[in-house]
Scaffold this motif. Sequence first.
Motif, short mmCIF file in Angstrom:
data_model
loop_
_atom_site.label_atom_id
_atom_site.label_comp_id
_atom_site.label_asym_id
_atom_site.label_seq_id
_atom_site.Cartn_x
_atom_site.Cartn_y
_atom_site.Cartn_z
N SER A 98 1.00 -1.17 -0.08
CA SER A 98 -0.08 -0.05 -0.11
C SER A 98 0.81 1.29 -0.05
CB SER A 98 -0.98 -0.20 0.98
OG SER A 98 -0.02 0.02 2.31
N ASP A 99 2.12 1.24 0.28
CA ASP A 99 3.09 2.45 0.39
C ASP A 99 4.34 1.79 -0.42
OD1 ASP A 99 4.86 4.48 0.94
OD2 ASP A 99 3.87 4.77 3.27
N HIS A 108 -1.01 4.14 -8.41
CA HIS A 108 -1.50 3.07 -7.43
C HIS A 108 -1.14 1.52 -7.97
CE1 HIS A 108 -4.77 5.30 -5.59
NE2 HIS A 108 -4.37 6.27 -6.54
N ARG A 157 -1.67 1.08 -3.63
CA ARG A 157 -2.40 1.80 -2.94
C ARG A 157 -4.13 1.75 -3.42
NH1 ARG A 157 -3.18 7.78 -3.57
NH2 ARG A 157 -1.49 7.61 -4.90
#
Length: 315
Positions: free
Chosen positions: A38-39, A155, A142
Amino acid sequence: MRWSTYVSPSDGAERVGVVRDGVVHALRGNDHLIDLLSDPAVLADAGTAALADPAETVAEADAVPCAPIPVPPSIRDFMAFEEHLISSMHAIGREVDPAWYEIPVFYFTNPAAVRGPKDPVNIAPGSTQFDYELEVAAVIGRAGSDIPVERAADHIAGYTVLCDWSARDHQELEMRVGLGPVKGKDTATSLGPWLVTPDELAPHAKGKGFDLEMTATVNGEQYSTGNWSAIHWSFAQMICFASRGTEVRTGDIIGSGTVGTGCILELARVHGAERYPWLQAGDQVRLEIEGLGHIETTLKPGAAVNPLQPAIPYQ
């Protein structure tokens, strides 16, 4: 970085690691790859730590590869390569519907059917027209909703090779009803061997994709040859559309659909079924994308078909 989810030969545990120079450097701790996506900074830091102080190092040849994301939240498979669509349609005397140029269409397939890059694949029960599809996939990092196309690439956590195994006889029958594809597609989806982060591919950027060759062989014979850069709908456009009015989540798989020449259906329509017969048990299929590695599997017989019971009359 090139990330691998693998089974360790030392203890049989599933681990996550960074692949460099043919060696897997295992991450310490119990994180799954999806936990890191996600990061981008978290993923990069974890990779640096794995290379500097690995829990173990394993020759890649000795590690049993799994799908990078063994159970993704969802799999959306698009139809983003124009050459494949045009060739398939023209071979049966049809034109491409103009709607294809307005929206990047997709369908949902089965996360429970994900296979690793070397796992055997069973032919769909009852199918005599089994096929591979050579595709590339983006993995969502993300999460987000209603993502603008200009920010959609941010993303993407990475890319991997995807094979959408297809029972064409089942697919043709069910889509005559007006829904699907359903059972024609959900027997198996192979992913792997790595999740490759976007920075690795940046030097190869071209058009709406990357200048990377995509090839497939069956029993050692060359079948498919294409290039990612020929894609019509970019992954940014696909993610923008997929997130419209809903959410794409960390670990979601976004498949490109078949590259030009990338399946037997197209090849047989253009060049004849005798030249390109459907897959059978015992066939060995290898799908490779330059820079992303390859899927290589052996087909196994399908399970027996359980007949549908007669419908109970309404009373």
